[in-house]
Design an enzyme around this catalytic site. Sequence first.
Site, PDB file in Angstrom:
ATOM      1  N   LYS A  75       0.802  -1.233   0.000  1.00 57.09           N
ATOM      2  CA  LYS A  75       0.000   0.000   0.000  1.00 57.09           C
ATOM      3  C   LYS A  75       0.833   1.280   0.000  1.00 57.09           C
ATOM      4  O   LYS A  75       0.395   2.300  -0.517  1.00 57.09           O
ATOM      5  CB  LYS A  75      -0.956   0.002   1.193  1.00 57.09           C
ATOM      6  CG  LYS A  75      -2.103  -0.980   1.053  1.00 57.09           C
ATOM      7  CD  LYS A  75      -3.076  -0.854   2.210  1.00 57.09           C
ATOM      8  CE  LYS A  75      -4.215  -1.834   2.067  1.00 57.09           C
ATOM      9  NZ  LYS A  75      -5.235  -1.651   3.121  1.00 57.09           N
ATOM     10  N   ASP A 111     -10.301   2.490   1.727  1.00 57.59           N
ATOM     11  CA  ASP A 111     -10.409   1.892   3.062  1.00 57.59           C
ATOM     12  C   ASP A 111     -11.158   2.823   4.015  1.00 57.59           C
ATOM     13  O   ASP A 111     -12.034   2.399   4.762  1.00 57.59           O
ATOM     14  CB  ASP A 111      -9.020   1.591   3.644  1.00 57.59           C
ATOM     15  CG  ASP A 111      -8.383   0.359   3.016  1.00 57.59           C
ATOM     16  OD1 ASP A 111      -9.130  -0.554   2.610  1.00 57.59           O
ATOM     17  OD2 ASP A 111      -7.148   0.301   2.937  1.00 57.59           O
TER      18      ASP A 111
END
Length: 284
Positions: A75, A111
């Site tokens: 990420k 997210d």
Amino acid sequence: MHPKSSFLVGLIGSGIAASRTPPMHEAAADAAGIRYIYKKIDLAELKLGVETLPELLTAARRMGFDGLNVTHPCKQAIIPLLDELSPDAEALGAVNTVVLRSGRMTGHNTDWFGFAENFRRNMQGAPLGRVVQFGAGGAGSAVAFALMKLGVRELTIIDVDLAKAQSLVDGLSPQFADGRLEAGQDVAAAVAAADGIVNATPIGMDKYPGTPLPTALLRPDLWVAEIVYFPLETALLRAARALGCRTVDGGGMAIFQGTEAFRLFTGISPDPDVFFATFASLGG
């Protein structure tokens, strides 16, 4: 509808064999009447490390991928390899969704949206004066961002690594002038003054059993939110529900980060119920 009727997407990460994301996306595409192939690119299975990301992105671009989801441990590592970042991904310093269009790669973070949407749907009217969040890792930064976007006035972040909590506070504080973030150490005092608590650590997962705080600190007027979804009923949620606390499990965060990624890839807002049904059929 988006001019395209077929999509090729993938998930890059390590140890993703059991991921529910591919079947959720494919079921949503079936329901929307589009063709959609979702490939798992498991670094562990391929015996590759993050240093192969440039090669994988080049391959994805050449093979005409429309998008990629990105999970641990990629990420942050993927950021310098992208052409641009959405404001959210930039603010969080983490990317979990990459849209490939006209040869350009744009990084997004869904997210935080997943947590916020799950909370909005299940915790209407929950007081947001003071909240305590446990965990300042990758998920923790997205959750803290979501909580501040939801309107939390005072957020205390507690992590076993105080420096990590402080670093998250320092990174997010400039973006939320109307709220207050602080790193905390005194768990009992922070929870005693809180309206709600959030677990953004892996504690509660099958492989990390336990609770992020002593359950004796819970009380009925506290709301409790969880990001762990395997199992859906963590020890923390079980203890909170037994006391009569309002709770929200981690399943919705996993689902709504997926619905938003699907929308970014295809231009189509999918039916969340299809994601929920698929998620539940895979063992909820």
